[in-house]
Design an enzyme around this catalytic site. Structure first.
Site, PDB file in Angstrom:
ATOM      1  N   SER A  54      65.425  57.862  62.963  1.00 50.07           N
ATOM      2  CA  SER A  54      65.318  57.030  61.764  1.00 50.07           C
ATOM      3  C   SER A  54      65.257  57.824  60.469  1.00 50.07           C
ATOM      4  O   SER A  54      65.586  57.285  59.417  1.00 50.07           O
ATOM      5  CB  SER A  54      64.124  56.086  61.879  1.00 50.07           C
ATOM      6  OG  SER A  54      62.971  56.786  62.273  1.00 50.07           O
ATOM      7  N   HIS A 101      68.441  51.590  64.974  1.00 47.48           N
ATOM      8  CA  HIS A 101      69.446  51.867  63.943  1.00 47.48           C
ATOM      9  C   HIS A 101      70.882  51.875  64.460  1.00 47.48           C
ATOM     10  O   HIS A 101      71.809  52.062  63.682  1.00 47.48           O
ATOM     11  CB  HIS A 101      69.127  53.198  63.265  1.00 47.48           C
ATOM     12  CG  HIS A 101      67.753  53.236  62.692  1.00 47.48           C
ATOM     13  ND1 HIS A 101      67.420  52.590  61.527  1.00 47.48           N
ATOM     14  CD2 HIS A 101      66.603  53.783  63.166  1.00 47.48           C
ATOM     15  CE1 HIS A 101      66.120  52.756  61.292  1.00 47.48           C
ATOM     16  NE2 HIS A 101      65.610  53.472  62.269  1.00 47.48           N
ATOM     17  N   LYS A 156      66.897  44.994  61.082  1.00 43.52           N
ATOM     18  CA  LYS A 156      67.703  46.000  60.387  1.00 43.52           C
ATOM     19  C   LYS A 156      69.129  45.468  60.265  1.00 43.52           C
ATOM     20  O   LYS A 156      69.365  44.566  59.479  1.00 43.52           O
ATOM     21  CB  LYS A 156      67.550  47.336  61.083  1.00 43.52           C
ATOM     22  CG  LYS A 156      66.137  47.869  60.763  1.00 43.52           C
ATOM     23  CD  LYS A 156      65.661  49.021  61.563  1.00 43.52           C
ATOM     24  CE  LYS A 156      64.223  49.346  61.103  1.00 43.52           C
ATOM     25  NZ  LYS A 156      63.461  50.108  62.074  1.00 43.52           N
TER      26      LYS A 156
HETATM   27  C1  PLP Z   1      62.029  50.168  62.311  1.00 45.10           C
HETATM   28  C2  PLP Z   1      61.855  50.817  63.624  1.00 45.10           C
HETATM   29  C3  PLP Z   1      61.027  50.270  64.595  1.00 45.10           C
HETATM   30  C4  PLP Z   1      60.134  49.085  64.323  1.00 45.10           C
HETATM   31  O1  PLP Z   1      60.838  47.914  64.263  1.00 45.10           O
HETATM   32  P1  PLP Z   1      60.248  46.698  63.411  1.00 45.10           P
HETATM   33  O2  PLP Z   1      60.996  45.524  63.885  1.00 45.10           O
HETATM   34  O3  PLP Z   1      60.488  47.037  61.989  1.00 45.10           O
HETATM   35  O4  PLP Z   1      58.781  46.620  63.739  1.00 45.10           O
HETATM   36  C5  PLP Z   1      61.002  50.865  65.842  1.00 45.10           C
HETATM   37  N1  PLP Z   1      61.728  51.970  66.101  1.00 45.10           N
HETATM   38  C6  PLP Z   1      62.500  52.556  65.171  1.00 45.10           C
HETATM   39  C7  PLP Z   1      63.283  53.766  65.526  1.00 45.10           C
HETATM   40  C8  PLP Z   1      62.583  52.000  63.896  1.00 45.10           C
HETATM   41  O5  PLP Z   1      63.331  52.589  62.973  1.00 45.10           O
END
Ligand code: PLP
Length: 389
Positions: free
Chosen positions: A178, A206, A238
């Protein structure tokens, strides 16, 4: 008093350049954000396909609110599992080509569900050093041994697996990291999981919606087979532009999570309106080849334009395009100068990234125009000239 340490603690965060500040937006998530009455071009969100404010998704949410109400009223295992949730799980499983999927309220909770439900004491988790915080917390919650291997270092992982006496083993990794935007060596990790009879849990926060044919994600992008040991987690806040997450895999694995995972059982099901919005989003993702092609075009444009900046642009083929600055203050100050240029780029500091690698985390979205990406490149070159002067 018990609170006496808080003020010096907060002062220390400020002195170390680690204080976080929230900005309140007066606009929906999109390529421009209105803050304090002024519009900024924003490179902050993870809305990679530009769906967060899509009219078809908004309409689906509105229709569903009228039909199903807003609250689900209970957890999924009591009476909060409504028809839109059930349909969503079926469509998610079909979309990623796995037997079954379980929908969670957030990705953080989905990650907290998996490892603790599958492991006990005397088991071991093998985790990439740069894994997302939620995977680190999952390992803590699992109470299993937590072995962290150097980032993407398959040989180091292999020797740790070989030495391990643990009864059950679980390999835990981000698919796309991330804060770096690079891709985990998924085929090699899968092969090690096979060789050492381990679970492989892949967090595709992602990659889902962005990579692979039809946006099916990193697993499809890498062509991994649908083995029972392969557990896929994908987030829906996302690229999908809504909120929530899912775990997909073998029927037995998903049933076990539904029976045993505490972050699934002991929380109120999210709104049926959200599930309906996600059904609309899945259709847009599947039909989103043009959006993905535009995003790839923007990535190439940014990479060409950022090549001779005095800061290191990490070699990422995804929407996450970090520019490593180094010190916390230098990263924050550069972000502030961009802000003055009408651009909003977040500075990411430790502990989110290793000390000394504070960076601008530029995220591109299919909603950006080429001109907006050009304006970022131009402003960064201007900042670089100011620094040299
Ligand atoms: C954003 C993210 C999460 C958490 O997901 P949410 O739905 O925002 O709680 C988990 N793992 C990674 C790699 C992320 O980037």
């Amino acid at each position: 008093m018990i609170w006496d340490e808080l003020e010096p603690g907060l002062a220390r965060l400020a002195a170390d350049g680690l204080q976080r500040r929230r900005r309140t937006l007066d606009s929906p998530c999109g390529p421009t954000a209105v803050v304090d009455g002024r519009s900024r071009v924003a490179f902050c969100s993870n809305d990679y396909l530009g769906l967060a404010h899509h009219p078809a998704i908004v309409a689906a949410a509105q229709t569903a609110a009228a039909r199903w109400g807003v609250g689900s009223g209970a957890s999924h295992v009591v009476s909060g599992h409504l028809r839109p949730h059930a349909e969503l799980e079926e469509r998610l499983a079909a979309f990623v080509g796995r037997e079954r999927a379980l929908y969670f309220t957030t990705g953080y909770m989905a990650n907290l569900a998996i490892a603790p439900a599958l492991l006990e004491r005397n088991d071991a988790i093998f985790a990439d050093k740069l894994n997302h915080a939620s995977l680190i917390d999952a390992a803590l919650l699992a109470r299993a041994e937590h072995l962290r291997y150097p980032h993407c270092d398959v040989d180091a992982l292999a020797s740790r697996l070989q030495r391990s006496q643990a009864r059950r083993k679980l390999i835990l990794t981000d698919a796309v990291f991330s804060m770096d935007g690079d891709l985990a060596p998924l085929p090699e990790l899968f092969e090690l999981a096979e060789r050492y009879d381990a679970w492989l849990v892949v967090d595709d926060a992602h990659g889902f919606g962005v990579l692979g044919p039809g946006g099916q994600g990193s697993i499809a992008h890498c062509g991994l087979p649908p083995s029972p040991r392969l557990i896929l987690m994908g987030t829906l806040g996302k690229a999908a532009g809504v909120s929530g997450a899912f775990v997909a895999g073998d029927q037995r694995v998903i049933e076990w999570l539904m029976q045993r995972a505490r972050p699934y059982i002991f929380t109120t099901a999210s709104s049926p309106m959200i599930a309906a919005a996600l059904l609309a989003s899945l259709e847009l993702i599947a039909a989103g080849d043009e959006r993905r092609a535009h995003l790839r075009h923007l990535i190439a444009r940014w990479q060409a334009g950022s090549r001779d900046l005095p800061w290191q642009a990490l070699p990422s083929a995804t929407a996450i395009q970090p520019l490593v600055i180094g010190g916390n203050d230098a990263a924050v100050s550069l972000a502030e100068r961009l802000w003055a240029h009408g651009l909003w780029v977040p500075a990411i500091r430790p502990p989110t990234v290793p000390v000394g690698s504070a960076r601008l985390r530029i995220t591109l979205s299919a909603a950006h125009s080429a001109a907006q990406v050009d304006s970022l490149i131009t402003a960064l070159h201007a900042c670089a000239r100011d620094e040299r002067a």
